[in-house]
Design an enzyme around this catalytic site. Sequence first.
Site, mmCIF file in Angstrom:
data_model
loop_
_atom_site.group_PDB
_atom_site.id
_atom_site.type_symbol
_atom_site.label_atom_id
_atom_site.label_comp_id
_atom_site.label_asym_id
_atom_site.label_seq_id
_atom_site.Cartn_x
_atom_site.Cartn_y
_atom_site.Cartn_z
ATOM 1 C CB ILE A 1 -1.024 0.045 1.171
ATOM 2 C CG1 ILE A 1 -0.324 0.032 2.536
ATOM 3 C CG2 ILE A 1 -2.049 -1.076 1.039
ATOM 4 C CD1 ILE A 1 -1.242 0.500 3.667
ATOM 5 C CG ASN B 1 -5.447 -7.018 8.061
ATOM 6 O OD1 ASN B 1 -5.818 -7.187 9.227
ATOM 7 N ND2 ASN B 1 -4.319 -7.553 7.598
ATOM 8 C CG PHE C 1 8.068 0.895 15.742
ATOM 9 C CD1 PHE C 1 9.406 0.696 15.443
ATOM 10 C CD2 PHE C 1 7.291 1.647 14.872
ATOM 11 C CE1 PHE C 1 9.967 1.247 14.291
ATOM 12 C CE2 PHE C 1 7.843 2.203 13.721
ATOM 13 C CZ PHE C 1 9.178 2.007 13.429
ATOM 14 C CE LYS C 2 7.092 -7.391 17.531
ATOM 15 N NZ LYS C 2 5.767 -7.961 17.377
ATOM 16 C CB SER D 1 -6.428 -1.011 17.387
ATOM 17 O OG SER D 1 -5.919 -1.425 18.624
ATOM 18 C CB ALA E 1 3.719 6.077 16.982
ATOM 19 C CE1 TYR E 2 -1.250 -0.880 15.539
ATOM 20 C CE2 TYR E 2 -2.269 -0.766 17.712
ATOM 21 C CZ TYR E 2 -2.208 -1.303 16.436
ATOM 22 O OH TYR E 2 -3.121 -2.259 16.063
ATOM 23 C CE LYS F 1 -4.117 -0.053 13.461
ATOM 24 N NZ LYS F 1 -4.555 -0.698 12.226
HETATM 25 N N1 LIG Z 1 -3.126 -8.638 16.672
HETATM 26 C C1 LIG Z 1 -3.912 -7.866 17.460
HETATM 27 O O1 LIG Z 1 -4.134 -8.180 18.652
HETATM 28 C C2 LIG Z 1 -4.520 -6.604 16.914
HETATM 29 C C3 LIG Z 1 -5.318 -5.832 17.789
HETATM 30 C C4 LIG Z 1 -5.918 -4.683 17.304
HETATM 31 C C5 LIG Z 1 -5.748 -4.336 15.965
HETATM 32 N N2 LIG Z 1 -4.957 -5.106 15.136
HETATM 33 C C6 LIG Z 1 -4.855 -4.703 13.741
HETATM 34 O O2 LIG Z 1 -5.180 -5.823 12.919
HETATM 35 C C7 LIG Z 1 -4.476 -5.747 11.665
HETATM 36 C C8 LIG Z 1 -3.701 -7.014 11.436
HETATM 37 O O3 LIG Z 1 -2.775 -7.167 12.505
HETATM 38 P P1 LIG Z 1 -1.969 -8.506 12.777
HETATM 39 O O4 LIG Z 1 -1.875 -8.668 14.235
HETATM 40 O O5 LIG Z 1 -2.484 -9.612 11.927
HETATM 41 O O6 LIG Z 1 -0.502 -8.037 12.265
HETATM 42 P P2 LIG Z 1 0.675 -8.835 11.557
HETATM 43 O O7 LIG Z 1 0.642 -10.256 11.915
HETATM 44 O O8 LIG Z 1 1.904 -8.029 11.837
HETATM 45 O O9 LIG Z 1 0.308 -8.692 9.995
HETATM 46 C C9 LIG Z 1 0.321 -7.451 9.372
HETATM 47 C C10 LIG Z 1 0.183 -7.637 7.882
HETATM 48 O O10 LIG Z 1 0.244 -6.354 7.244
HETATM 49 C C11 LIG Z 1 1.194 -6.428 6.208
HETATM 50 N N3 LIG Z 1 1.737 -5.135 5.848
HETATM 51 C C12 LIG Z 1 2.478 -4.293 6.597
HETATM 52 N N4 LIG Z 1 2.827 -3.226 5.865
HETATM 53 C C13 LIG Z 1 2.268 -3.376 4.645
HETATM 54 C C14 LIG Z 1 2.267 -2.617 3.455
HETATM 55 N N5 LIG Z 1 2.954 -1.468 3.340
HETATM 56 N N6 LIG Z 1 1.566 -3.061 2.378
HETATM 57 C C15 LIG Z 1 0.906 -4.219 2.458
HETATM 58 N N7 LIG Z 1 0.899 -5.011 3.532
HETATM 59 C C16 LIG Z 1 1.576 -4.585 4.610
HETATM 60 C C17 LIG Z 1 2.237 -7.408 6.709
HETATM 61 O O11 LIG Z 1 3.042 -7.874 5.651
HETATM 62 P P3 LIG Z 1 4.513 -8.538 5.922
HETATM 63 O O12 LIG Z 1 4.286 -9.973 6.286
HETATM 64 O O13 LIG Z 1 5.190 -8.344 4.607
HETATM 65 O O14 LIG Z 1 5.160 -7.752 7.034
HETATM 66 C C18 LIG Z 1 1.310 -8.471 7.278
HETATM 67 O O15 LIG Z 1 0.792 -9.265 6.251
HETATM 68 C C19 LIG Z 1 -3.611 -4.491 11.770
HETATM 69 O O16 LIG Z 1 -4.300 -3.408 11.195
HETATM 70 C C20 LIG Z 1 -3.479 -4.293 13.274
HETATM 71 O O17 LIG Z 1 -3.148 -2.969 13.606
HETATM 72 C C21 LIG Z 1 -4.339 -6.213 15.593
#
Ligand SMILES: NC(=O)c1ccc[n+]([C@@H]2O[C@H](COP(=O)([O-])OP(=O)(O)OC[C@H]3O[C@@H](n4cnc5c(N)ncnc54)[C@H](OP(=O)(O)O)[C@@H]3O)[C@@H](O)[C@H]2O)c1
Length: 282
Positions: A61, A87, A92-93, A137, A189-190, A194
């Site tokens: 994106i 999605n 950052f950690k 989030s 920042a996260y 959001k």
């Molecule tokens: N996990 C949770 O508890 C949680 C809670 C609240 C909200 N969320 C939200 O849910 C969504 C998914 O999170 P997740 O936990 O599944 O994270 P994740 O495991 O880190 O997966 C993130 C995905 O986004 C992709 N991505 C990052 N930058 C991109 C870019 N420039 N273009 C296209 N794809 C890109 C990553 O690709 P790569 O594999 O190449 O890095 C990966 O496929 C996010 O929006 C996150 O903020 C998650």
Amino acid sequence: MSRVAVVTGSNKGIGFGIVKDLCSKFEGSVYLTSRDEQRGKAAIADLEKLGLKPKYHQLDITDDASVSALKDYLVQTYGGLDVLVNNAAIAFKNDATEPFSVQAKETLHINFFKTLDFCDAIFPILRPHARVVNVSSSAGFLGRVPGEELKKKLANPDLTREDLIAVMKDFVESAAEGTHQSKGWGNSAYAASKVGLSALTRIQQREFNADTREDLVINHVHPGYVDTDMTSHKGPLPIEEGAVSSVFAALIPPGAASPKGDYIWFKKEIVDWVNGPLPSQY
Ligand SMILES: NC(=O)c1ccc[n+]([C@@H]2O[C@H](COP(=O)([O-])OP(=O)(O)OC[C@H]3O[C@@H](n4cnc5c(N)ncnc54)[C@H](OP(=O)(O)O)[C@@H]3O)[C@@H](O)[C@H]2O)c1
């Protein structure tokens, strides 16, 4: 023309879970997309082993050429787009060593500014009755913003996209100067990215309401605290449960009055983004 759904950042995590579920519930083609083609193709192979038939397209994106290649492909192959799940995001950690200014710039770049640009590029090809989901989030809940003035500004139902862009640019600039907290932001920042995405969703629904195409709907979701790389696998929910709110919002039936521009919690509860209450802490 057959119907088509696209999920950004779906080679792993919640996005992968959303594609998996849409494969059996959405009547049409479901596209798993990834910025890295190898990771995407490996994910497709995993779903094929389950007997599912997702399709694949590369998508970063943040790369304008990649975005227009996807758009052109969708127009040529399907004549439009019916479901989009935004999605893709980064976080950052907690123990990241990059300065806060860098974290703010990079996080806002992907999670807010490039997500907005992607929407602006793709929304013109949405078909009537299209459904869009912005994956926000619990950190994107307005009530978690400390500053009352800032909260009031973002809560304004007439907030314009220009106002919002200015607020988010100001966050990045203030983070570079170390003044973001005095401007009402917290120290994540996260979370700022959001909150911005959630505020954007409300503006985008207003833009959809004024659109000549019938029944365009966008919502923002909190997927739950999910076991993914982003959470270092600390979240208790499996990706299948993390996908529930997004799939629900992606499949809202034609003509439904609600949810519309709404904040949807992970068990599909509709939450007042401005006042809460929240069904659970995370
Ligand atoms: N996990 C949770 O508890 C949680 C809670 C609240 C909200 N969320 C939200 O849910 C969504 C998914 O999170 P997740 O936990 O599944 O994270 P994740 O495991 O880190 O997966 C993130 C995905 O986004 C992709 N991505 C990052 N930058 C991109 C870019 N420039 N273009 C296209 N794809 C890109 C990553 O690709 P790569 O594999 O190449 O890095 C990966 O496929 C996010 O929006 C996150 O903020 C998650």
